[in-house]
Design an enzyme around this catalytic site. Sequence first.
Site, PDB file in Angstrom:
ATOM      1  N   HIS A  24       0.762  -0.967   0.097  1.00 59.62           N
ATOM      2  CA  HIS A  24       0.086   0.570   0.083  1.00 59.62           C
ATOM      3  C   HIS A  24       0.803   0.995   0.330  1.00 59.62           C
ATOM      4  CE1 HIS A  24      -4.226   1.988   0.746  1.00 59.62           C
ATOM      5  NE2 HIS A  24      -3.388   2.817   1.353  1.00 59.62           N
ATOM      6  N   LYS A  49     -10.046   6.386  -4.419  1.00 57.72           N
ATOM      7  CA  LYS A  49      -8.709   7.365  -4.411  1.00 57.72           C
ATOM      8  C   LYS A  49      -7.815   6.742  -4.759  1.00 57.72           C
ATOM      9  CE  LYS A  49      -7.418   8.336   0.048  1.00 57.72           C
ATOM     10  NZ  LYS A  49      -8.058   8.874   1.308  1.00 57.72           N
ATOM     11  N   LYS A  73      -3.031   7.532  -4.019  1.00 57.39           N
ATOM     12  CA  LYS A  73      -2.661   8.282  -3.491  1.00 57.39           C
ATOM     13  C   LYS A  73      -1.324   8.184  -4.589  1.00 57.39           C
ATOM     14  CE  LYS A  73      -3.941   7.180   0.962  1.00 57.39           C
ATOM     15  NZ  LYS A  73      -4.342   7.969   2.016  1.00 57.39           N
ATOM     16  N   ASP A  98      -5.376  11.457  -2.918  1.00 55.61           N
ATOM     17  CA  ASP A  98      -5.092  12.080  -1.805  1.00 55.61           C
ATOM     18  C   ASP A  98      -2.666  12.421  -2.140  1.00 55.61           C
ATOM     19  OD1 ASP A  98      -3.814  11.994   0.821  1.00 55.61           O
ATOM     20  OD2 ASP A  98      -4.202   9.900   1.469  1.00 55.61           O
ATOM     21  N   GLU A 152      -7.116  15.863  -1.631  1.00 58.05           N
ATOM     22  CA  GLU A 152      -7.045  15.772  -0.092  1.00 58.05           C
ATOM     23  C   GLU A 152      -5.320  16.210   0.179  1.00 58.05           C
ATOM     24  OE1 GLU A 152      -7.281  12.162   3.294  1.00 58.05           O
ATOM     25  OE2 GLU A 152      -7.817  11.808   1.534  1.00 58.05           O
ATOM     26  N   ASP A 169      -7.147  16.641   5.930  1.00 60.83           N
ATOM     27  CA  ASP A 169      -7.056  15.781   6.113  1.00 60.83           C
ATOM     28  C   ASP A 169      -5.880  15.806   7.997  1.00 60.83           C
ATOM     29  OD1 ASP A 169      -7.121  13.159   7.356  1.00 60.83           O
ATOM     30  OD2 ASP A 169      -5.575  12.265   4.991  1.00 60.83           O
ATOM     31  N   LYS A 220     -11.667  11.630  11.370  1.00 59.31           N
ATOM     32  CA  LYS A 220     -11.684  10.752  11.833  1.00 59.31           C
ATOM     33  C   LYS A 220     -11.431  10.781  12.896  1.00 59.31           C
ATOM     34  CE  LYS A 220      -7.879   9.606   7.418  1.00 59.31           C
ATOM     35  NZ  LYS A 220      -6.472  10.407   7.126  1.00 59.31           N
ATOM     36  N   GLU A 267     -14.197   6.557   3.269  1.00 61.71           N
ATOM     37  CA  GLU A 267     -13.230   4.979   3.386  1.00 61.71           C
ATOM     38  C   GLU A 267     -12.786   4.515   4.243  1.00 61.71           C
ATOM     39  OE1 GLU A 267      -8.222   6.353   2.372  1.00 61.71           O
ATOM     40  OE2 GLU A 267      -9.861   8.284   2.870  1.00 61.71           O
TER      41      GLU A 267
END
Length: 369
Positions: A18, A163, A165, A194, A220, A245, A269, A323
């Site tokens: 990831h 989304k 990254k 993001d 983001e 964020d 979050k 998410e």
Amino acid sequence: MYKSIESLLVEIPTIRPHKMAVATMQTQTLVLVKITTADGLTGWGEATTIGGLGYGEESPESIKANIEHYFSPLLKNQARSNVAQTLQMIQQHINGNRFAKCAVQTALLDIQAQRLGIPVSELLGGRLRNSLPVLWVLASGDTDKDIAEARKMIELKRHNVFKLKIGSRPLEQDVEHVLAIKKALGPEISIRVDVNRAWSELKAIKGIQMLQDGGVDLIEQPCAIHHLEAMQRLTRRFDIAIMADESLTGPQSAYQLAKAHAASVFAVKIAQSGGLIEACEVAKIAHLAGIDLYGGTMLEGPVGTIASAHAFSTFNDLAAGTELFGPLLLTEQILKSPLQYDNFALQIPTGPGLGIELDEDKIDNLRRQ
């Protein structure tokens, strides 16, 4: 009284690397907190973060140590199990440590809701929805792999919003990667990015313009946390949604961002906010300021994910979705009955407390010794 407070580090490999601007994850370390009361109730919380200290000021190891050495004695010295008073006492005696505070608060709310025979969401004002739309993050870094992965998710009816990254490669390379995926998936599929605060303002102006022209829906955290004025200028300059964020660290930061008009969307979050209650306060500030909401994740396992879902279910509006895909990124299951994802959404349990049952034998096998 609170009889015992345990903190556990649970190591679980991810289904694939990831890749983010701040780290590339191949294993996630879940920080689980288990609180048991003198009358036999057990509550669970989670304080998972990303990439050790690569993301924020708390790491799995620091969270565990601080809960054991500072939170636990405070809780054990509480003569009564009044949740509000206990949380106030923690705030008075412990500075910072938002992730650890969130885990402890979650476990306390889980216990209180079980005692009352209601879901945690009802302690937070009451749920407005029983399921939440969930996007999927494409983070392999390989364009063809990401396209194939997205198409599979759409076919399985698991996710239809994606989304990406970006931020770890040259800007032009990142933009080319994103727009190739957008073109392959078509205009009806929402694509967001993001940047994980990797761009300067000048880079952001160039990158956002190209992404906006290419049909991307949302950007983001393009800039560093402390670049409030840059976020403000970007939000005013572009039609595309700019989402805060990492800049959101609780109600006070939410107020400052809203006052400065430095974002058009808030990624809420629970851990970043310092708890479920504080996350709901962030959402209320956004609602009053006319800022859209998005339910974010720290890539938590099922405990943090479902705790987040209870909080997000109470929000007046979730225009940007959520998410909450964290458990789907992990190769191992630690619940006796897995969370239910279907029809592009996560179903929220209706049982008392968090509404989940952990498999403690499985947790012991995965636990860092």
